[in-house]
Design a protein around this motif. Structure first.
Motif, PDB file in Angstrom:
ATOM      1  N   HIS A 198       0.928  -1.252  -0.097  1.00 52.32           N
ATOM      2  CA  HIS A 198      -0.100  -0.128   0.023  1.00 52.32           C
ATOM      3  C   HIS A 198       0.911   1.239  -0.102  1.00 52.32           C
ATOM      4  O   HIS A 198       0.754   1.970   0.971  1.00 52.32           O
ATOM      5  CB  HIS A 198      -1.088   0.012   1.246  1.00 52.32           C
ATOM      6  CG  HIS A 198      -1.675  -1.269   1.350  1.00 52.32           C
ATOM      7  ND1 HIS A 198      -3.140  -1.305   0.670  1.00 52.32           N
ATOM      8  CD2 HIS A 198      -1.655  -2.468   1.988  1.00 52.32           C
ATOM      9  CE1 HIS A 198      -3.432  -2.433   0.844  1.00 52.32           C
ATOM     10  NE2 HIS A 198      -2.713  -3.268   1.688  1.00 52.32           N
ATOM     11  N   ASN A 199       1.617   1.497  -0.919  1.00 53.86           N
ATOM     12  CA  ASN A 199       2.622   2.544  -0.907  1.00 53.86           C
ATOM     13  C   ASN A 199       1.965   3.928  -1.288  1.00 53.86           C
ATOM     14  O   ASN A 199       2.501   4.964  -1.197  1.00 53.86           O
ATOM     15  CB  ASN A 199       3.704   2.234  -2.207  1.00 53.86           C
ATOM     16  CG  ASN A 199       3.288   2.211  -3.520  1.00 53.86           C
ATOM     17  OD1 ASN A 199       2.137   1.598  -3.648  1.00 53.86           O
ATOM     18  ND2 ASN A 199       3.617   2.731  -4.731  1.00 53.86           N
ATOM     19  N   ARG A 200       0.677   3.907  -1.938  1.00 54.57           N
ATOM     20  CA  ARG A 200      -0.042   5.095  -1.905  1.00 54.57           C
ATOM     21  C   ARG A 200      -1.311   5.067  -0.968  1.00 54.57           C
ATOM     22  O   ARG A 200      -2.231   5.132  -1.621  1.00 54.57           O
ATOM     23  CB  ARG A 200      -0.396   5.318  -3.333  1.00 54.57           C
ATOM     24  CG  ARG A 200       0.708   5.108  -4.361  1.00 54.57           C
ATOM     25  CD  ARG A 200       1.855   6.373  -4.216  1.00 54.57           C
ATOM     26  NE  ARG A 200       1.051   7.570  -4.125  1.00 54.57           N
ATOM     27  CZ  ARG A 200       2.207   8.730  -3.865  1.00 54.57           C
ATOM     28  NH1 ARG A 200       3.482   8.480  -3.578  1.00 54.57           N
ATOM     29  NH2 ARG A 200       1.943   9.892  -3.840  1.00 54.57           N
ATOM     30  N   VAL A 249      -3.367   9.160  -3.222  1.00 56.06           N
ATOM     31  CA  VAL A 249      -3.789   8.435  -4.031  1.00 56.06           C
ATOM     32  C   VAL A 249      -3.835   9.203  -5.428  1.00 56.06           C
ATOM     33  O   VAL A 249      -5.045  10.028  -5.301  1.00 56.06           O
ATOM     34  CB  VAL A 249      -4.734   7.660  -3.909  1.00 56.06           C
ATOM     35  CG1 VAL A 249      -5.231   6.625  -4.961  1.00 56.06           C
ATOM     36  CG2 VAL A 249      -4.776   6.680  -2.658  1.00 56.06           C
ATOM     37  N   GLY A 269       0.811   2.404  -7.813  1.00 60.02           N
ATOM     38  CA  GLY A 269       0.716   1.676  -6.666  1.00 60.02           C
ATOM     39  C   GLY A 269       1.320   0.254  -6.940  1.00 60.02           C
ATOM     40  O   GLY A 269       1.402  -0.057  -8.008  1.00 60.02           O
ATOM     41  N   ASN A 315      -0.092  -2.198  -4.871  1.00 57.04           N
ATOM     42  CA  ASN A 315      -1.136  -3.199  -4.640  1.00 57.04           C
ATOM     43  C   ASN A 315      -1.817  -3.748  -5.706  1.00 57.04           C
ATOM     44  O   ASN A 315      -2.785  -3.291  -5.796  1.00 57.04           O
ATOM     45  CB  ASN A 315      -1.914  -2.654  -3.174  1.00 57.04           C
ATOM     46  CG  ASN A 315      -2.715  -1.401  -3.792  1.00 57.04           C
ATOM     47  OD1 ASN A 315      -2.170  -0.632  -4.704  1.00 57.04           O
ATOM     48  ND2 ASN A 315      -3.675  -0.876  -3.294  1.00 57.04           N
ATOM     49  N   TYR A 327       5.811  -2.291 -11.184  1.00 54.38           N
ATOM     50  CA  TYR A 327       4.953  -2.027  -9.917  1.00 54.38           C
ATOM     51  C   TYR A 327       4.223  -3.267  -9.710  1.00 54.38           C
ATOM     52  O   TYR A 327       3.972  -4.039 -10.390  1.00 54.38           O
ATOM     53  CB  TYR A 327       4.324  -0.808 -10.111  1.00 54.38           C
ATOM     54  CG  TYR A 327       5.095   0.420 -10.038  1.00 54.38           C
ATOM     55  CD1 TYR A 327       5.432   1.171  -8.860  1.00 54.38           C
ATOM     56  CD2 TYR A 327       5.962   1.178 -11.267  1.00 54.38           C
ATOM     57  CE1 TYR A 327       5.981   2.111  -8.678  1.00 54.38           C
ATOM     58  CE2 TYR A 327       6.632   2.098 -11.340  1.00 54.38           C
ATOM     59  CZ  TYR A 327       6.546   2.667  -9.999  1.00 54.38           C
ATOM     60  OH  TYR A 327       7.446   3.990  -9.923  1.00 54.38           O
TER      61      TYR A 327
END
Length: 482
Positions: A337-339, A343, A441, A443, A452
């Motif tokens: 969950h890098n953002r 978002v 993102g 995820n 990514y």
């Protein structure tokens, strides 16, 4: 034998050439220079305005955030600067930098004199009042510098993209400092010291565009995210829906549903399962990041509940990482969950959402393709985009379907154009070099082509010395809803 000569004495008149001033006269004269007068005036004005501003903010008469900047940052700085100038002017006068400088008599306070006692008592009372007011100001300033507005809007040009994305995120009601700093004095001090470097970068224009991600020196997610989110909680499966259109068919949506294995600790089996297995307290996942974006992964270590550690690496990979690479990191929430808050929307998903919600009229031939063309235009500024996006969409539709068609459906085109403009202003900042796809993102695997997502590790390439690989099987993370 030399005679002992008597010591020469200065005439009484010569000894008294230097004026002997009382301490009241010394203090009174200490600021009677241009510098001293400026210090007194600056202190008095700023202090008066500071008291008025503090009263207005505490009573709710003023709720403007920009007024708070002046009250809690500018006015106190002015007071302190003015107070510093007064003793400086006194020092320079004693050093005879000014005409009619002070004599060298020492300042003497005699408590047997009534005027001395009154003056000292007055100074003590004023000092207590000043300290009380400054304590209130420091308290209010502390809370102001912890506010979302201070974090996101004070450095408007630099932070506007992040602040805008934050305000529409699932964490919009969570304060910035709760994630970026958390509780405790240690990380508060670290954050403020880091903030000083950021202020310097803003002032001298040395900040990078776009702002690099991920954020360096961020507090571990276990100290922040897990204050609200509990990995032990069993979520089981959650259904996620993907809606898409194509340029050839912009009326009939293609809807795909998947059941994500969120997992957690299963209360029936007492084992950790699903995607959240990665952050189980019984499991430790470490990886070697080969670039600053954490998209290229080198070696991976997985320590399981039984204490056995498995090490995976890419066959033929570099034994000696380049300088600045090969940084080891323990996996936590933000590795997927890098953002989580800032978002940025996906262009394709945003346009398809507009078609699905009818905010972009799907009855307009070629509107989907023209929407992509308009949104991917390299406008030089957001102001130019505001002026051109609606007009450009109408122009493209007129070229495609004819002027008569564009005129007949002008209202629908303007409505569609306004939706696109709103989407553009929420995701694109040319000055900061932020555009569609700048921040992706991890995820999922929609952006797997750019490195990514889950396939950074789940690539069927990372292998142990015994030949075991990290599987890329789809049913590890999702399957068909039942």
């Amino acid at each position: 034998m030399a005679e002992n000569l008597p010591l020469e004495k200065k005439p009484a008149e010569e000894a008294e050439t230097e004026p002997r001033l009382t301490w009241q006269e010394q203090v009174g004269l200490s600021w009677k220079t241009p510098m001293g007068l400026f210090g007194v005036a600056l202190t008095t004005i700023c202090f008066t305005l500071l008291i008025l501003g503090l009263f207005a903010h505490m009573t709710g008469l003023i709720e403007n955030h920009y007024a708070a900047i002046v009250t809690f940052l500018v006015f106190p700085a002015g007071v302190l600067f003015g107070l510093i100038l007064i003793p400086v002017s006194f020092y320079l006068r004693r050093k005879r930098w000014f005409k009619n400088s002070l004599g060298k008599a020492f300042l003497i306070i005699d408590f047997s004199k009534k005027i001395h006692r009154r003056t000292v008592f007055l100074c003590l009372v004023l000092s207590v009042i000043n300290l009380t007011i400054f304590a209130l100001v420091i308290y209010e300033a502390y809370h102001f510098t912890e506010s979302d507005f201070f974090c996101g809007a004070v450095c408007h040009t630099v932070m506007d993209p992040e602040y805008t994305a934050y305000q529409r995120s699932p964490h919009a009601k969570v304060g910035c400092v709760q994630c970026h700093i958390g509780s405790g004095a240690e990380w508060y001090v670290k954050a403020k010291l880091s903030g000083l470097r950021q202020v310097k970068a803003v002032l001298d224009g040395s900040y990078r565009t776009p702002i690099p991600a991920p954020v360096e020196h961020l507090r571990p997610a276990r100290d922040t995210c897990e204050a609200c989110h509990w990995p032990e909680k069993f979520h089981g499966k959650r259904t996620k829906q993907f809606i898409s259109f194509s340029n050839d068919n912009q009326k009939d949506a293609s809807i795909q549903e998947v059941a994500l294995h969120i997992g957690g600790r299963n209360p029936y089996t007492d084992t950790f399962e699903g995607i959240h297995w990665h952050v189980s307290k019984d499991v430790k996942v470490e990886y070697q990041s080969l670039d600053n974006t954490r998209t290229a992964i080198g070696k991976i270590k997985v320590t399981k509940p039984n204490g056995i550690t498995e090490e995976y690496e890419v066959p033929g990979g570099s034994e000696e990482p380049k300088e600045g690479e090969g940084v080891w990191r323990t996996m936590d929430c933000i590795d997927c969950h890098n953002r989580p808050t800032h978002v940025y929307e996906n262009l394709s998903e945003k346009i398809d959402l507009g078609l699905y919600s009818k905010k972009i009229n799907p009855d307009l031939p070629g509107i989907r393709e023209d929407s992509f063309t308009v949104m991917q235009t390299a406008y030089t500024s957001r102001e130019e985009a505001q002026e051109q996006i609606v007009e450009d969409l109408v122009t493209l539709q007129a070229k495609r379907n004819g002027d008569a068609f564009a005129k007949e459906h002008e209202a629908a085109l303007i409505t569609s154009g306004k939706y696109l403009l709103e989407a553009y202003l929420g995701n694109v900042w040319p000055d900061m070099k932020v555009t569609w796809g700048t921040y992706k993102g991890h995820n999922g695997h929609q952006d797997e082509a750019d490195g990514y997502g889950c396939f950074r590790c789940h690539d069927d390439t990372h292998v142990t010395k015994f030949g075991k690989t990290i599987s890329q099987s789809c049913d590890l993370c999702h399957d068909e809803p039942q």
